[in-house]
Design a protein around this motif. Structure first.
Motif, short mmCIF file in Angstrom:
data_model
loop_
_atom_site.label_atom_id
_atom_site.label_comp_id
_atom_site.label_asym_id
_atom_site.label_seq_id
_atom_site.Cartn_x
_atom_site.Cartn_y
_atom_site.Cartn_z
N GLU A 4 0.85 -1.19 0.00
CA GLU A 4 0.00 0.00 0.00
C GLU A 4 0.89 1.24 0.00
O GLU A 4 1.72 1.41 0.90
CB GLU A 4 -0.89 -0.01 1.24
CG GLU A 4 -1.77 1.21 1.41
CD GLU A 4 -2.51 1.18 2.73
OE1 GLU A 4 -2.54 2.21 3.43
OE2 GLU A 4 -3.07 0.10 3.08
N THR A 5 0.74 2.10 -0.99
CA THR A 5 1.55 3.32 -1.07
C THR A 5 0.63 4.52 -1.25
O THR A 5 -0.43 4.43 -1.88
CB THR A 5 2.54 3.27 -2.24
OG1 THR A 5 1.84 3.22 -3.48
CG2 THR A 5 3.47 2.07 -2.14
N LYS A 6 1.07 5.66 -0.72
CA LYS A 6 0.29 6.89 -0.88
C LYS A 6 1.14 8.09 -0.48
O LYS A 6 2.15 7.96 0.21
CB LYS A 6 -0.98 6.85 -0.04
CG LYS A 6 -0.74 6.68 1.46
CD LYS A 6 -2.07 6.56 2.20
CE LYS A 6 -1.86 6.27 3.68
NZ LYS A 6 -3.15 6.17 4.41
N CYS A 7 0.71 9.25 -0.95
CA CYS A 7 1.33 10.51 -0.53
C CYS A 7 0.54 11.04 0.65
O CYS A 7 -0.69 11.00 0.65
CB CYS A 7 1.34 11.51 -1.67
SG CYS A 7 2.51 11.07 -2.98
N VAL A 8 1.24 11.53 1.65
CA VAL A 8 0.62 11.94 2.91
C VAL A 8 1.06 13.35 3.28
O VAL A 8 2.25 13.68 3.19
CB VAL A 8 1.01 10.95 4.04
CG1 VAL A 8 0.44 11.41 5.37
CG2 VAL A 8 0.53 9.54 3.72
N ARG A 9 0.11 14.17 3.69
CA ARG A 9 0.41 15.51 4.19
C ARG A 9 0.64 15.43 5.70
O ARG A 9 -0.03 14.67 6.41
CB ARG A 9 -0.75 16.46 3.89
CG ARG A 9 -1.05 16.65 2.40
CD ARG A 9 -0.03 17.49 1.69
NE ARG A 9 -0.10 18.89 2.08
CZ ARG A 9 -0.78 19.84 1.42
NH1 ARG A 9 -1.45 19.51 0.33
NH2 ARG A 9 -0.77 21.08 1.83
N TYR A 19 6.11 10.38 0.87
CA TYR A 19 5.70 9.14 0.22
C TYR A 19 5.73 8.03 1.26
O TYR A 19 6.77 7.75 1.87
CB TYR A 19 6.66 8.82 -0.92
CG TYR A 19 6.32 7.56 -1.70
CD1 TYR A 19 5.26 7.56 -2.61
CD2 TYR A 19 7.06 6.40 -1.54
CE1 TYR A 19 4.95 6.42 -3.34
CE2 TYR A 19 6.76 5.25 -2.26
CZ TYR A 19 5.71 5.27 -3.16
OH TYR A 19 5.40 4.14 -3.88
N MET A 20 4.58 7.40 1.51
CA MET A 20 4.44 6.38 2.54
C MET A 20 4.17 5.02 1.91
O MET A 20 3.43 4.92 0.94
CB MET A 20 3.31 6.76 3.50
CG MET A 20 3.08 5.75 4.62
SD MET A 20 1.71 6.25 5.72
CE MET A 20 2.48 7.62 6.58
N ALA A 21 4.76 3.98 2.52
CA ALA A 21 4.54 2.62 2.04
C ALA A 21 4.44 1.66 3.22
O ALA A 21 5.15 1.81 4.22
CB ALA A 21 5.66 2.18 1.10
N LYS A 22 3.55 0.66 3.11
CA LYS A 22 3.42 -0.39 4.10
C LYS A 22 2.76 -1.60 3.43
O LYS A 22 2.13 -1.48 2.38
CB LYS A 22 2.58 0.05 5.30
CG LYS A 22 1.13 0.35 4.96
CD LYS A 22 0.33 0.78 6.17
CE LYS A 22 -0.08 -0.36 7.06
NZ LYS A 22 -1.09 -1.27 6.44
N MET A 23 2.93 -2.76 4.03
CA MET A 23 2.24 -3.94 3.56
C MET A 23 0.77 -3.83 3.94
O MET A 23 0.43 -3.52 5.09
CB MET A 23 2.86 -5.21 4.14
CG MET A 23 4.31 -5.44 3.73
SD MET A 23 4.56 -5.51 1.93
CE MET A 23 3.71 -7.03 1.53
N ASP A 24 -0.13 -4.06 2.99
CA ASP A 24 -1.54 -3.79 3.27
C ASP A 24 -2.14 -4.77 4.27
O ASP A 24 -3.15 -4.48 4.91
CB ASP A 24 -2.35 -3.76 1.99
CG ASP A 24 -2.34 -5.06 1.20
OD1 ASP A 24 -1.74 -6.05 1.67
OD2 ASP A 24 -2.92 -5.10 0.09
N ARG A 25 -1.52 -5.92 4.46
CA ARG A 25 -2.04 -6.89 5.43
C ARG A 25 -1.47 -6.67 6.83
O ARG A 25 -1.84 -7.38 7.76
CB ARG A 25 -1.75 -8.32 4.97
CG ARG A 25 -2.57 -8.74 3.76
CD ARG A 25 -2.37 -10.20 3.40
NE ARG A 25 -3.17 -10.60 2.26
CZ ARG A 25 -4.45 -10.98 2.31
NH1 ARG A 25 -5.06 -11.02 3.48
NH2 ARG A 25 -5.09 -11.32 1.22
N ALA A 26 -0.59 -5.70 6.98
CA ALA A 26 -0.04 -5.39 8.31
C ALA A 26 -1.00 -4.45 9.01
O ALA A 26 -1.10 -3.27 8.69
CB ALA A 26 1.33 -4.73 8.17
#
Length: 273
Positions: A4-9, A19-26
């Motif tokens: 799961e990736t997205k830009c975050v303010r 730019y944020m990233a994490k495993m979506d099942r975590a």
């Protein structure tokens, strides 16, 4: 892959973006790794590194140090940086740090490109705005520690490359809650700054990167004299930016070894603390 990736303010007025990233099942809160950009910005390479640490089980976050109020500064937009990078790549590397030869090469460009390259080069290389960038990074650690639902209450470590390597060390000087800082071929902080370091530092350098690597043994001695923890790897026959697999300086054996060791370091300071 389930990433799961997205830009975050973030920031008091959401003036910063990353730019944020994490495993979506975590689903549980994750320890966080801040990935600090090279001079080239949060480009595809830095995003790729951020995703690698997400795949390793961390909440990974790359603050965009070239953005204001969520948008890139005009002279530091991605296409402008790419233009400067391509221009520099067209020159012998010895010309990069030779102002006279570099300026002569710029004068040979067509006028519009001359102006763009000059302005962007000055923004990028005209002195790192470390105080401004560190404020951004401190806002990022505060956000990840206190507000971000995916990492709230968890430990944070940093990793940076070149300019970002220097900033990773500076962040360790300024954020007393940082759990650890990895430095890839970044200049060391000043003697005055290092007195404030509370976390362990781990450095990775190429022995042919003399401008930086020649100063590391002395920095290690100073860290030791102040009772600080600093370990480093010095890779033989290896240049600056050896971890960047988009550059001619990429060294696969050094990069492979460094990646394994930095993962062990983060596991030690963030998971097995």
């Amino acid at each position: 892959m389930g990433l799961e990736t997205k830009c975050v303010r973030y920031g008091k007025n959401e003036e910063y973006i990353g730019y944020m990233a994490k495993m979506d099942r975590a689903k549980a809160n994750l320890p966080a790794v801040i990935v600090i950009q090279e001079i080239w910005g949060v480009d595809a390479h830095i995003q790729d590194i951020t995703e690698r640490f997400a795949e390793a089980g961390y909440l990974a976050f790359a603050p965009d140090l070239y953005a204001e109020n969520g948008n890139r500064i005009e002279d530091l937009k991605e296409e402008r940086i790419v233009e400067v990078r391509d221009f520099l790549d067209s020159l012998p590397h010895t010309v990069w740090n030779n102002p006279e030869e570099r300026e002569q090469a710029i004068r040979e460009l067509e006028l519009g490109k001359q102006n763009r390259v000059t302005k962007t080069f000055e923004k990028m290389f005209g002195g790192i705005q470390s105080s401004v960038y560190v404020e951004n990074l401190l806002a990022a650690t505060s956000f990840l520690r206190e507000e971000c639902e995916a990492s709230k209450g968890q430990g944070i470590a940093s990793i940076g490359f070149c300019m970002g390597g220097a900033l990773s060390a500076l962040l360790a000087c300024r954020d007393p809650q940082l759990k650890g800082a990895a430095i890839f071929y970044g200049v060391a902080p000043s003697d005055e700054e290092l007195k404030n370091i509370n976390s362990p530092l781990y450095g990775f350098y190429g022995d042919l990167d003399k401008r930086i690597s020649d100063n590391i043994p002395a920095f290690a001695d100073k860290m030791d004299s102040h009772g600080k923890i600093f370990k480093y790897e010095m890779y033989k026959d290896t240049h600056h930016a050896f971890f960047n697999d988009t550059r001619a300086s990429y060294n696969v054996s050094a990069a492979r070894d460094a990646y394994q060791k930095v993962l062990q370091f983060f596991n030690q300071v963030l998971v097995k603390e």
